[in-house]
Write a protein that holds these residues in place. Structure first.
Motif, PDB file in Angstrom:
ATOM      1  N   VAL A  83      33.442  -2.526  14.617  1.00 30.29           N
ATOM      2  CA  VAL A  83      32.416  -2.915  15.754  1.00 30.29           C
ATOM      3  C   VAL A  83      31.622  -1.785  16.178  1.00 30.29           C
ATOM      4  O   VAL A  83      30.386  -1.884  16.299  1.00 30.29           O
ATOM      5  CB  VAL A  83      33.008  -3.707  16.827  1.00 30.29           C
ATOM      6  N   ASP A  84      32.195  -0.666  16.475  1.00 30.16           N
ATOM      7  CA  ASP A  84      31.261   0.461  16.858  1.00 30.16           C
ATOM      8  C   ASP A  84      30.081   0.778  15.695  1.00 30.16           C
ATOM      9  O   ASP A  84      28.961   1.002  16.144  1.00 30.16           O
ATOM     10  CB  ASP A  84      32.133   1.627  17.120  1.00 30.16           C
ATOM     11  N   LYS A  85      30.658   0.680  14.408  1.00 28.08           N
ATOM     12  CA  LYS A  85      29.575   0.868  13.278  1.00 28.08           C
ATOM     13  C   LYS A  85      28.512  -0.197  13.464  1.00 28.08           C
ATOM     14  O   LYS A  85      27.145   0.120  13.610  1.00 28.08           O
ATOM     15  CB  LYS A  85      30.264   1.103  12.162  1.00 28.08           C
ATOM     16  N   VAL A  86      28.756  -1.421  13.543  1.00 29.48           N
ATOM     17  CA  VAL A  86      27.962  -2.499  13.343  1.00 29.48           C
ATOM     18  C   VAL A  86      26.946  -2.594  14.730  1.00 29.48           C
ATOM     19  O   VAL A  86      25.752  -2.756  14.795  1.00 29.48           O
ATOM     20  CB  VAL A  86      28.869  -3.874  13.368  1.00 29.48           C
ATOM     21  N   ILE A  87      27.498  -2.238  15.812  1.00 31.41           N
ATOM     22  CA  ILE A  87      26.783  -2.279  16.675  1.00 31.41           C
ATOM     23  C   ILE A  87      25.669  -1.180  16.926  1.00 31.41           C
ATOM     24  O   ILE A  87      24.451  -1.194  17.106  1.00 31.41           O
ATOM     25  CB  ILE A  87      27.683  -2.138  18.259  1.00 31.41           C
ATOM     26  N   ALA A  88      26.135  -0.017  16.364  1.00 30.60           N
ATOM     27  CA  ALA A  88      25.123   1.054  16.190  1.00 30.60           C
ATOM     28  C   ALA A  88      24.042   0.784  15.309  1.00 30.60           C
ATOM     29  O   ALA A  88      23.077   0.996  15.540  1.00 30.60           O
ATOM     30  CB  ALA A  88      25.846   2.195  15.879  1.00 30.60           C
ATOM     31  N   ALA A  89      24.414   0.267  14.223  1.00 26.19           N
ATOM     32  CA  ALA A  89      23.434  -0.435  13.354  1.00 26.19           C
ATOM     33  C   ALA A  89      22.439  -1.299  13.766  1.00 26.19           C
ATOM     34  O   ALA A  89      21.421  -1.445  13.425  1.00 26.19           O
ATOM     35  CB  ALA A  89      23.884  -1.097  12.018  1.00 26.19           C
ATOM     36  N   LEU A  90      22.933  -2.301  14.783  1.00 26.35           N
ATOM     37  CA  LEU A  90      22.021  -3.355  15.253  1.00 26.35           C
ATOM     38  C   LEU A  90      21.182  -2.784  16.172  1.00 26.35           C
ATOM     39  O   LEU A  90      19.927  -3.156  16.154  1.00 26.35           O
ATOM     40  CB  LEU A  90      22.980  -4.486  15.822  1.00 26.35           C
ATOM     41  N   ALA A  91      21.676  -1.953  16.998  1.00 23.62           N
ATOM     42  CA  ALA A  91      20.850  -1.214  17.848  1.00 23.62           C
ATOM     43  C   ALA A  91      19.705  -0.319  17.305  1.00 23.62           C
ATOM     44  O   ALA A  91      18.670  -0.499  17.691  1.00 23.62           O
ATOM     45  CB  ALA A  91      21.694  -0.010  18.935  1.00 23.62           C
ATOM     46  N   ALA A  92      19.993   0.318  16.228  1.00 18.54           N
ATOM     47  CA  ALA A  92      18.887   0.974  15.491  1.00 18.54           C
ATOM     48  C   ALA A  92      17.833  -0.123  15.084  1.00 18.54           C
ATOM     49  O   ALA A  92      16.753   0.230  14.842  1.00 18.54           O
ATOM     50  CB  ALA A  92      19.526   1.705  14.407  1.00 18.54           C
ATOM     51  N   PHE A  93      18.444  -1.162  14.281  1.00 20.75           N
ATOM     52  CA  PHE A  93      17.544  -2.152  13.781  1.00 20.75           C
ATOM     53  C   PHE A  93      16.690  -2.522  15.113  1.00 20.75           C
ATOM     54  O   PHE A  93      15.522  -2.891  14.652  1.00 20.75           O
ATOM     55  CB  PHE A  93      18.411  -3.217  13.372  1.00 20.75           C
ATOM     56  N   VAL A  94      17.302  -3.099  16.275  1.00 19.30           N
ATOM     57  CA  VAL A  94      16.295  -3.420  17.137  1.00 19.30           C
ATOM     58  C   VAL A  94      15.215  -2.396  17.540  1.00 19.30           C
ATOM     59  O   VAL A  94      14.095  -2.850  17.840  1.00 19.30           O
ATOM     60  CB  VAL A  94      17.050  -3.558  18.600  1.00 19.30           C
ATOM     61  N   GLY A  95      15.714  -0.951  17.798  1.00 20.74           N
ATOM     62  CA  GLY A  95      14.617  -0.076  18.214  1.00 20.74           C
ATOM     63  C   GLY A  95      13.614  -0.151  16.924  1.00 20.74           C
ATOM     64  O   GLY A  95      12.266   0.295  17.276  1.00 20.74           O
ATOM     65  N   ARG A  96      13.782  -0.350  15.618  1.00 19.53           N
ATOM     66  CA  ARG A  96      12.920  -0.165  14.357  1.00 19.53           C
ATOM     67  C   ARG A  96      12.049  -1.646  14.481  1.00 19.53           C
ATOM     68  O   ARG A  96      11.017  -1.394  13.933  1.00 19.53           O
ATOM     69  CB  ARG A  96      13.356  -0.040  13.205  1.00 19.53           C
ATOM     70  N   THR A  97      12.781  -2.554  14.749  1.00 22.47           N
ATOM     71  CA  THR A  97      11.778  -3.793  14.482  1.00 22.47           C
ATOM     72  C   THR A  97      11.371  -4.573  16.059  1.00 22.47           C
ATOM     73  O   THR A  97      10.656  -5.590  15.873  1.00 22.47           O
ATOM     74  CB  THR A  97      12.571  -4.637  13.849  1.00 22.47           C
ATOM     75  N   ARG A  98      12.242  -4.183  16.996  1.00 21.09           N
ATOM     76  CA  ARG A  98      12.083  -5.162  18.309  1.00 21.09           C
ATOM     77  C   ARG A  98      12.369  -6.670  18.130  1.00 21.09           C
ATOM     78  O   ARG A  98      11.949  -7.262  18.889  1.00 21.09           O
ATOM     79  CB  ARG A  98      10.356  -4.807  18.825  1.00 21.09           C
ATOM     80  N   ALA A  99      13.109  -6.684  17.071  1.00 20.35           N
ATOM     81  CA  ALA A  99      13.814  -8.373  17.038  1.00 20.35           C
ATOM     82  C   ALA A  99      14.737  -8.302  18.067  1.00 20.35           C
ATOM     83  O   ALA A  99      15.450  -7.304  18.615  1.00 20.35           O
ATOM     84  CB  ALA A  99      14.654  -8.119  15.582  1.00 20.35           C
ATOM     85  N   ARG A 100      14.934  -9.481  18.456  1.00 19.69           N
ATOM     86  CA  ARG A 100      16.107 -10.217  19.273  1.00 19.69           C
ATOM     87  C   ARG A 100      17.381 -10.148  18.536  1.00 19.69           C
ATOM     88  O   ARG A 100      17.324 -10.891  17.573  1.00 19.69           O
ATOM     89  CB  ARG A 100      15.754 -11.240  19.912  1.00 19.69           C
ATOM     90  N   VAL A 101      18.354  -9.520  19.003  1.00 21.54           N
ATOM     91  CA  VAL A 101      19.611  -9.531  18.287  1.00 21.54           C
ATOM     92  C   VAL A 101      20.545  -9.889  19.404  1.00 21.54           C
ATOM     93  O   VAL A 101      20.800  -9.486  20.607  1.00 21.54           O
ATOM     94  CB  VAL A 101      19.769  -8.043  17.979  1.00 21.54           C
ATOM     95  N   VAL A 102      21.571 -10.901  18.834  1.00 16.94           N
ATOM     96  CA  VAL A 102      22.243 -11.755  19.824  1.00 16.94           C
ATOM     97  C   VAL A 102      23.653 -11.595  19.150  1.00 16.94           C
ATOM     98  O   VAL A 102      23.954 -11.887  18.184  1.00 16.94           O
ATOM     99  CB  VAL A 102      22.074 -13.079  20.063  1.00 16.94           C
ATOM    100  N   TRP A 103      24.741 -11.093  19.857  1.00 13.80           N
ATOM    101  CA  TRP A 103      26.149 -10.957  19.481  1.00 13.80           C
ATOM    102  C   TRP A 103      26.652 -12.319  19.977  1.00 13.80           C
ATOM    103  O   TRP A 103      26.805 -12.635  20.993  1.00 13.80           O
ATOM    104  CB  TRP A 103      26.980  -9.717  20.041  1.00 13.80           C
ATOM    105  N   HIS A 104      27.495 -12.885  18.744  1.00 14.70           N
ATOM    106  CA  HIS A 104      28.191 -14.167  18.998  1.00 14.70           C
ATOM    107  C   HIS A 104      29.691 -13.851  18.937  1.00 14.70           C
ATOM    108  O   HIS A 104      30.114 -13.398  18.172  1.00 14.70           O
ATOM    109  CB  HIS A 104      27.708 -15.034  17.886  1.00 14.70           C
ATOM    110  N   THR A 105      30.333 -14.174  20.146  1.00 15.81           N
ATOM    111  CA  THR A 105      31.595 -13.901  20.026  1.00 15.81           C
ATOM    112  C   THR A 105      32.531 -14.898  19.295  1.00 15.81           C
ATOM    113  O   THR A 105      32.077 -15.821  18.709  1.00 15.81           O
ATOM    114  CB  THR A 105      32.178 -14.189  21.613  1.00 15.81           C
TER     115      THR A 105
END
Length: 97
Positions: free
Chosen positions: A38-60
């Motif tokens: 999860v730590d790796k995936v969240i870090a990659a998602l945060a970087a993706f948001v930083g690059r693209t400004r896409a809206r990212v939603v974590w689904h439990t």
């Protein structure tokens, strides 16, 4: 992980596969392994948001509406997975559903 920048919404979550006792040898992740992933995936998602400004939603992981599915895929394990993932996702500024 998503490489393109044409996305404006990404919904992602994980946990059923790592908790599955029927998917050997990939399943049955201890909580420690799940947290590290999860730590790796969240870090990659945060970087993706930083690059693209896409809206990212974590689904439990949703709870089972029946008795525990098997010894590993059970609502308590999903609760532990969700608690950690939600904390990390929110800490990275991601929305959570």
């Amino acid at each position: 992980m998503v490489q393109g920048s044409d996305f404006d919404l990404v919904v992602l979550g994980m946990g059923d596969w790592p908790a599955s006792s029927t998917i050997q040898p990939k399943g049955l992740w201890p909580l420690k392994r799940y947290k590290a992933h999860v730590d790796k995936v969240i870090a990659a998602l945060a970087a993706f948001v930083g690059r693209t400004r896409a809206r990212v939603v974590w689904h439990t992981i949703p709870a089972f509406g029946i008795a525990d599915f098997d010894a590993w895929r059970n609502n308590r394990r999903f609760e532990l997975y969700n608690e950690y993932a939600v904390e990390r996702a929110r800490g990275a500024g991601l929305e959570v559903i």
